[in-house]
Motif scaffolding. Structure first.
Motif, short mmCIF file in Angstrom:
data_model
loop_
_atom_site.label_atom_id
_atom_site.label_comp_id
_atom_site.label_asym_id
_atom_site.label_seq_id
_atom_site.Cartn_x
_atom_site.Cartn_y
_atom_site.Cartn_z
N ASP A 100 0.86 -1.18 0.00
CA ASP A 100 0.00 0.00 0.00
C ASP A 100 0.90 1.24 0.00
O ASP A 100 1.29 1.74 1.05
CB ASP A 100 -0.91 -0.03 1.23
N THR A 101 1.23 1.71 -1.17
CA THR A 101 2.22 2.79 -1.29
C THR A 101 1.74 4.08 -0.64
O THR A 101 2.55 4.83 -0.08
CB THR A 101 2.55 3.05 -2.77
N ALA A 102 0.43 4.34 -0.66
CA ALA A 102 -0.09 5.55 -0.03
C ALA A 102 0.08 5.48 1.49
O ALA A 102 0.46 6.47 2.14
CB ALA A 102 -1.57 5.75 -0.39
N LEU A 103 -0.20 4.32 2.07
CA LEU A 103 -0.03 4.15 3.51
C LEU A 103 1.44 4.30 3.89
O LEU A 103 1.78 5.01 4.85
CB LEU A 103 -0.55 2.78 3.95
N VAL A 104 2.31 3.64 3.16
CA VAL A 104 3.75 3.71 3.47
C VAL A 104 4.24 5.14 3.37
O VAL A 104 4.99 5.63 4.22
CB VAL A 104 4.54 2.78 2.52
N ALA A 105 3.79 5.87 2.34
CA ALA A 105 4.23 7.25 2.15
C ALA A 105 3.67 8.19 3.21
O ALA A 105 4.22 9.27 3.45
CB ALA A 105 3.81 7.74 0.77
N SER A 106 2.59 7.80 3.88
CA SER A 106 1.96 8.66 4.89
C SER A 106 2.70 8.64 6.22
O SER A 106 2.44 9.48 7.08
CB SER A 106 0.51 8.24 5.11
N LEU A 107 3.61 7.69 6.42
CA LEU A 107 4.32 7.60 7.70
C LEU A 107 5.30 8.75 7.85
O LEU A 107 6.18 8.93 7.01
CB LEU A 107 5.08 6.26 7.78
N PRO A 108 5.18 9.56 8.90
CA PRO A 108 6.17 10.62 9.12
C PRO A 108 7.54 10.01 9.40
O PRO A 108 7.64 9.05 10.18
CB PRO A 108 5.63 11.36 10.35
N LEU A 109 8.57 10.53 8.77
CA LEU A 109 9.93 10.03 8.96
C LEU A 109 10.75 11.07 9.70
O LEU A 109 10.64 12.26 9.44
CB LEU A 109 10.57 9.69 7.61
N ASP A 110 11.57 10.60 10.61
CA ASP A 110 12.39 11.48 11.44
C ASP A 110 13.84 11.06 11.27
O ASP A 110 14.18 9.89 11.50
CB ASP A 110 11.97 11.34 12.90
#
Length: 208
Positions: A62-72
């Motif tokens: 699910d590319t949209a879900l993966v892309a929605s994760l905030p990265l720090d």
């Protein structure tokens, strides 16, 4: 989790269970730590490890879900997901150079899949005592390692001891994890050569 070290997120320290301080105990290697994919733990009525693995693989696509994760860039990030059959699931982001440290998942079985970037898993093919120990001496030949590129994953059985790392110098990794039953505790270990030491035990309130 673990990772969460679900692997699980780094959490406040919880005192380790009281344990004897006797000399190190030699632990024999086990024929297999991972539960056979497609089998269900006999004591559990929830999803099988095959179903958990299928869920994390589908979720990782699910590319949209993966892309929605905030990265720090400074530390791991995570979002809890609804896993199948009452399982616990997480979407986890891994900055370059981060990892879980050695840990297990107690009586839970689980699976995880890399959704972006790449991860490395180091694991131990041993059966650890459930409780009542502080230091264990590992036998030769118990170490296992595997690279998990995007789209690759694995399932594992109860008391699976491992660490998960993003060894990249520049690329974030993202992964999906699922555990059943929802993690009752996570034991964290340190390792020096062949000696594995129990450092602390974490409970759900430490990472939720």
């Amino acid at each position: 989790m673990s990772s969460p070290s679900p692997a699980v997120p780094t959490a406040a320290s919880v005192p380790s269970p009281t344990a004897p301080t006797s000399p190190a105990i030699s632990v024999p290697s086990a024929p297999a730590v991972s539960a056979r994919v497609g089998s269900a733990p006999s004591a559990l009525s929830g999803p099988t490890v095959a179903e958990l693995l299928d869920f994390v693989r589908r979720t990782a696509e699910d590319t949209a879900l993966v892309a929605s994760l905030p990265l720090d860039p400074e530390g791991r990030t995570w979002v809890r997901l609804d896993g199948p059959g009452g399982s616990e699931a997480w979407l986890i982001g891994w900055p370059p150079g981060t990892g879980t440290g050695w840990h297990d998942h107690a009586d839970s079985v689980g699976a995880f899949t890399t959704a972006a970037g790449a991860l490395k898993e180091h694991s131990l093919a041993v059966r650890l005592p459930t409780d009542g120990w502080k230091t264990l001496e590992l036998n030769d030949g118990v170490d296992r390692s595997r690279e998990l590129a995007a789209g690759q994953g694995r399932a594992f059985g109860q008391n699976h001891v491992h660490e998960v790392l993003n060894e990249s110098d520049s690329v974030h990794a993202v992964s999906v994890h699922a555990y059943y039953p929802p993690l009752p505790r996570i034991r964290r270990f340190s390792r020096t050569g062949a000696v594995l030491r129990l450092e602390q035990t974490e409970r759900p309130e430490d990472w939720q």
